[in-house]
Design an enzyme around this catalytic site. Structure first.
Site, PDB file in Angstrom:
ATOM      1  N   ASP A  85       0.626  -1.398  -0.022  1.00 17.11           N
ATOM      2  CA  ASP A  85      -0.369   0.117   0.008  1.00 17.11           C
ATOM      3  C   ASP A  85       0.781   1.738   0.469  1.00 17.11           C
ATOM      4  O   ASP A  85       0.101   2.267  -0.096  1.00 17.11           O
ATOM      5  CB  ASP A  85      -1.225  -0.101   1.246  1.00 17.11           C
ATOM      6  CG  ASP A  85      -0.472  -0.034   2.981  1.00 17.11           C
ATOM      7  OD1 ASP A  85       1.056   0.327   2.750  1.00 17.11           O
ATOM      8  OD2 ASP A  85      -0.995   0.201   3.239  1.00 17.11           O
ATOM      9  N   HIS A  86       2.103   1.426   0.552  1.00 19.58           N
ATOM     10  CA  HIS A  86       2.389   2.267   0.719  1.00 19.58           C
ATOM     11  C   HIS A  86       3.847   3.034  -0.286  1.00 19.58           C
ATOM     12  O   HIS A  86       4.258   4.028  -0.548  1.00 19.58           O
ATOM     13  CB  HIS A  86       4.026   2.173   1.698  1.00 19.58           C
ATOM     14  CG  HIS A  86       3.385   2.443   2.998  1.00 19.58           C
ATOM     15  ND1 HIS A  86       2.580   2.015   3.585  1.00 19.58           N
ATOM     16  CD2 HIS A  86       4.071   3.694   4.137  1.00 19.58           C
ATOM     17  CE1 HIS A  86       1.942   2.063   4.478  1.00 19.58           C
ATOM     18  NE2 HIS A  86       3.185   3.594   4.826  1.00 19.58           N
TER      19      HIS A  86
ATOM     20  N   ASP B 227       3.392  -0.587  11.469  1.00 27.01           N
ATOM     21  CA  ASP B 227       3.440   0.581  10.980  1.00 27.01           C
ATOM     22  C   ASP B 227       2.621   1.042  12.077  1.00 27.01           C
ATOM     23  O   ASP B 227       1.791   1.013  13.161  1.00 27.01           O
ATOM     24  CB  ASP B 227       1.904   0.097   9.570  1.00 27.01           C
ATOM     25  CG  ASP B 227       1.880   1.525   8.991  1.00 27.01           C
ATOM     26  OD1 ASP B 227       2.310   2.462   8.347  1.00 27.01           O
ATOM     27  OD2 ASP B 227       0.877   2.786  10.016  1.00 27.01           O
TER      28      ASP B 227
ATOM     29  N   ARG C 211      -1.868  12.738  10.390  1.00 26.81           N
ATOM     30  CA  ARG C 211       0.075  13.293  10.664  1.00 26.81           C
ATOM     31  C   ARG C 211      -0.401  14.765   9.786  1.00 26.81           C
ATOM     32  O   ARG C 211      -0.585  14.262   8.665  1.00 26.81           O
ATOM     33  CB  ARG C 211       0.820  11.897  10.349  1.00 26.81           C
ATOM     34  CG  ARG C 211       1.738  12.462  11.100  1.00 26.81           C
ATOM     35  CD  ARG C 211       2.867  10.849  11.097  1.00 26.81           C
ATOM     36  NE  ARG C 211       2.218  10.421  12.185  1.00 26.81           N
ATOM     37  CZ  ARG C 211       2.767   8.911  12.748  1.00 26.81           C
ATOM     38  NH1 ARG C 211       3.285   8.290  11.331  1.00 26.81           N
ATOM     39  NH2 ARG C 211       2.292   8.438  13.270  1.00 26.81           N
TER      40      ARG C 211
ATOM     41  N   SER D 293       5.740   8.187  12.695  1.00 27.13           N
ATOM     42  CA  SER D 293       5.855   6.976  11.841  1.00 27.13           C
ATOM     43  C   SER D 293       6.895   5.226  12.970  1.00 27.13           C
ATOM     44  O   SER D 293       8.240   6.316  13.108  1.00 27.13           O
ATOM     45  CB  SER D 293       6.405   6.044  10.690  1.00 27.13           C
ATOM     46  OG  SER D 293       5.301   7.554   9.962  1.00 27.13           O
TER      47      SER D 293
ATOM     48  N   ARG E 274       8.373   3.590  11.009  1.00 22.59           N
ATOM     49  CA  ARG E 274       9.806   3.291  11.029  1.00 22.59           C
ATOM     50  C   ARG E 274      10.999   2.792  11.509  1.00 22.59           C
ATOM     51  O   ARG E 274      11.619   4.099  11.680  1.00 22.59           O
ATOM     52  CB  ARG E 274      10.309   3.998   9.725  1.00 22.59           C
ATOM     53  CG  ARG E 274      11.027   5.476   9.850  1.00 22.59           C
ATOM     54  CD  ARG E 274      10.687   6.338   8.850  1.00 22.59           C
ATOM     55  NE  ARG E 274       9.022   6.781   8.504  1.00 22.59           N
ATOM     56  CZ  ARG E 274       8.155   7.522   7.648  1.00 22.59           C
ATOM     57  NH1 ARG E 274       9.411   8.855   7.259  1.00 22.59           N
ATOM     58  NH2 ARG E 274       6.940   7.450   6.804  1.00 22.59           N
TER      59      ARG E 274
END
Length: 779
Positions: free
Chosen positions: A127-128, A192, A474, A669, A671
């Site tokens: 999806d990213h 995520d 965000r 995030s 990440r």
């Protein structure tokens, strides 16, 4: 039903349509297995109840809902030390979910572990990597071409190691989880930060880094610091222009971006029943913006309706039987309680530049004028993992229809992001997409798109001051379009649509009038939309790849010349000595999110290549020495350069370094690249006033030392050209502070106390060089 093992498997029926098939097999304890049955165990409500009962008797007190679900998944409910905010829990999550940007590094780490298969059901969701540019069909086609190498890696790695693969176009990970995998009482971790979306279905869903996912996929108990519990008591009921999004916008204004750190936010009270299941998911989703571990709602009839509508009536029936374990105990205590009367709550809009700057919509125009924020709304964007449900799209479409009936279209550009292929197909069938297109909207791909910076924006130049309004979660500087001058505001899809029609922040749809094409003045009626489609969901195209039963012949190729993928090399072990004379690489001024540390947008394409993506390390952070971005002094050459370039030069010359930061360092995030990159480029310590939860854990996982000033004012003692030694590592232990020897250029020194939150297992990660190294040692 408690006599059956419910296995809900995934079949493809005629013309590629997806349907769920229920089969039953006798078992003495009813269990729930998910709609796409990957290898691994399913959760037993009886096991959950057994663990809850053990812990309740041990603690001798009523339990909150979040405690029930978390403690119900303890690896050792009898022996586990439990103290909110203090002890580390060892948990057994039920499943893992990974989005494609983070799944690359997670799967590369899993491959490095040497294990043959994942131990729990796991999925990858593409999806990213889909950039919003023209429209859904064209953008998806281009993404498949541009990202073919990465998609092939993820698909074959999934097939090889037993991981389900949701192809590009499937939808956003959190919407897919809500539609297929979340259920009351499940414990799910996802790579995520907005994984808590599943709390809208009574799940404890927690965002983590890829190394945490590897632990769970490897069958190792997963560690989580025992969360505090913040209770949000809801009374009254939602109506008119007020939406579920306004609840979390209000809470964010109360708690700020770090007020939920170390806590689970648990909603309760009579007002809960006025919120749809997907509305509850919206509230839980954006709980990530207050730093919360996760958020959750108690099981109720709105969740049951959603389960029934998404083909999981059998799970709903089981949840009904075990409802006592899926709601808080009477008399349970919260660490903090916030009360919100939904009947009095007004529509809100938060921003710019931070998601906790809350304003009532009725006041935002005046506030914007006072602060010099652009009043013209250039773009309105609805959708994302936060607000892309059938109900969201229906309510937005009801406003668009009113405008069209008066001969109006949006004054601002307008984009629509469906949350999943199922949502896209259903709103297309039911006419919402046409209405939204007719009012001036562009329907984008079922993907994250502009929400995460995947937006090829053309209408303004970089540096041009402008305003956008979104239904995202965000809005940090440069988040959506890489333009630091874009003033991004977060609100509900309904308010976004109204402001896009009006074209200005100085519009309160509750009181202000629009002018129809014929000159008539009119007010928009409050939005309305069905919670769920009257007809069943249209599943759309089949986009799921089930892992094969036999995968011995599956090859996972990573070319040594690839610019997008790179096999990992183990980080070096601790050498047994104190860390001497670490050079301050950069002293960061103010807010430093994971977007500042490891930017997304165009950098997403390097998420599987550690060396290449390390070229974005800290390029968004503000250097306190000169208030510049990506401009620091190389203390070896005396010249100024980019942060990654200077770090590489230090590494090449054997000089380890430290980053000094401010409060809530690493918010945003999940990440883990923000932790991998400093480790890869020779960093050893991140020294700050305070950390965001996920980032601190990610740093520990990679063998870094995340440390905090015992006295926050010691931050002011650090000079940009200092060297810092970390002493006391020979006796590094939980609860025992370390010392920092700060050596200034003039020969003077400061001795400061440095705190940490390492437990015994995490200290072993540091000694081994990383959690992955430690895992290999134990095999």
């Amino acid at each position: 039903l408690t006599s059956f093992l419910l296995l809900i498997t995934h079949l493809v029926l005629g013309e590629g349509a997806r349907r769920l098939h229920v089969s039953a097999a006798f078992n003495a304890k009813a269990k729930v297995a998910m709609s796409r049955f990957e290898p691994g165990t399913s959760i037993s409500y009886e096991k959950l109840h057994e663990n809850i009962d053990i812990v309740r008797k041990r603690l001798n007190r009523p339990l909150t809902l979040s405690e029930k679900i978390v403690y119900g998944h303890l690896d050792d409910p009898v022996g586990q030390d439990i103290a909110r905010g203090h002890t580390y829990l060892r948990l057994r999550p039920d499943r893992v979910a990974m989005q494609d940007a983070t799944a690359q590094m997670a799967m590369l780490q899993f491959i490095s572990s040497g294990l043959p298969k994942v131990a729990v059901p796991s999925t990858i969701h593409c999806d990213h990597l889909i950039e919003a540019q023209i429209g859904g069909v064209e953008d998806l086609k281009r993404a498949k071409e541009v990202n073919q190498e990465v998609y092939n890696f993820l698909a074959t790695a999934g097939a090889k190691y037993g991981v389900g693969f949701w192809k590009p176009g499937s939808g956003i990970i959190h919407q897919i989880i809500l539609e297929n995998y979340a259920y009351p009482g499940v414990l799910l971790i996802g790579t995520d930060s907005h994984t808590p979306n599943g709390g809208g279905l009574g799940s404890i869903c927690i965002g983590v880094g890829g190394a945490d996912a590897v632990d769970v996929m490897a069958g190792i108990p997963w560690e989580l610091k025992c969360p505090n519990v913040i209770g949000v008591k809801l009374t009254g009921s939602l109506s008119g222009w007020t939406s579920p999004k306004d609840v979390i916008l209000k809470v964010a204004g109360i708690l700020t971006v770090k007020g939920g750190t170390g806590a689970i936010v648990e909603y309760h009270g009579p007002g809960v029943d006025s919120i749809s299941c997907t509305g509850m998911a919206t509230i839980c989703n954006m709980g990530a913006e207050i730093g919360a571990t996760t958020s959750v709602f108690p099981y109720n009839h709105r969740m049951k309706t959603y389960l029934n509508k998404t083909g999981r009536a059998d799970i709903a029936a089981l949840a009904d039987e075990h409802k006592d374990d899926l709601v808080p105990d009477k008399g349970c205590k919260y660490d903090q309680v916030i009360e919100i009367n939904l009947s009095e709550l007004k529509p809100h809009i938060n921003g710019p530049f931070t998601p906790d700057l809350a304003h009532p919509v009725s006041e935002i125009g005046a506030v914007a004028e006072k602060n010099g924020w652009p009043l013209e709304v250039k773009v309105g964007l609805i959708g994302s993992c936060t607000n892309s449900s059938y109900e969201d799209m229906g309510r937005a479409a009801s406003l668009a229809k009113q405008a069209l009936d008066k001969g109006l279209k949006c004054k601002a550009a307008f984009t629509v992001t469906p949350g999943s292929e199922q949502i896209r197909a259903t709103i297309e069938r039911d006419g919402f997409s046409k209405i939204l297109r007719d009012v001036g909207g562009v329907v984008l791909a079922n993907a994250c798109g502009p929400c995460i910076g995947q937006w090829d924006r053309k209408d303004v130049k970089k540096g041009e001051k402008n305003t956008i309004v979104t239904s995202y979660n965000r809005n940090f500087t440069s988040r959506n379009d890489a333009n630091p001058a874009t003033h991004a505001f977060v609100t509900s899809p309904e308010i976004v649509t109204a402001l896009a029609i009006a074209g200005t922040l100085k519009f309160d749809p509750e009181t202000d009038y629009l002018t129809a094409a014929n000159g008539e003045k009119f007010k928009l009626e409050p939005p309305n939309g069905d919670e769920l489609p009257a007809r069943d969901f249209d599943p759309g195209q089949d986009t799921y790849q089930h892992p094969p039963a036999e995968s011995g012949s599956v090859m996972v190729d990573v070319s040594p010349t690839s610019t997008r993928l790179q096999l990992l090399e183990p980080f070096d072990k601790w050498n047994g000595k104190d860390l001497e004379d670490l050079q301050v690489l950069i002293k960061v001024k103010g807010k430093c999110t994971t977007d500042h540390i490891s930017a997304a947008g165009p950098w997403l394409k390097f998420r599987g290549h550690l060396d290449n993506i390390s070229n974005n390390m800290l390029i968004g952070a503000i250097n306190i020495e000169n208030d510049a971005v990506n401009k620091i002094k190389n203390r070896l050459t005396g010249e100024y350069g980019g942060v990654p370039d200077v770090a590489r030069h230090y590494k090449a010359n054997g000089l380890s370094w430290v980053v000094v930061g401010d409060d809530n360092y690493g918010e945003g995030s999940s990440r883990e690249h923000a932790a991998l990159e400093p480790r890869h480029l020779g960093g050893r310590v991140i020294l700050v006033k305070s950390f965001a939860r996920i980032h601190e854990t990610n740093l520990k996982k990679q063998g870094m030392l995340p440390l905090t000033f015992a006295d926050p004012t010691d931050y002011d003692k650090i000079r940009p050209d200092d060297k810092i030694s970390i002493t006391g590592l020979a006796t590094f232990a939980p609860g025992k502070p370390l010392k920092g020897v700060v050596k200034h250029g003039d020969g003077s020194q400061d001795i400061i106390t440095l705190n940490h939150t390492f437990n015994e297992n995490q200290v072993e990660w540091f000694h081994a060089g990383s959690a992955l190294n430690r895992m290999k040692e134990l095999q």
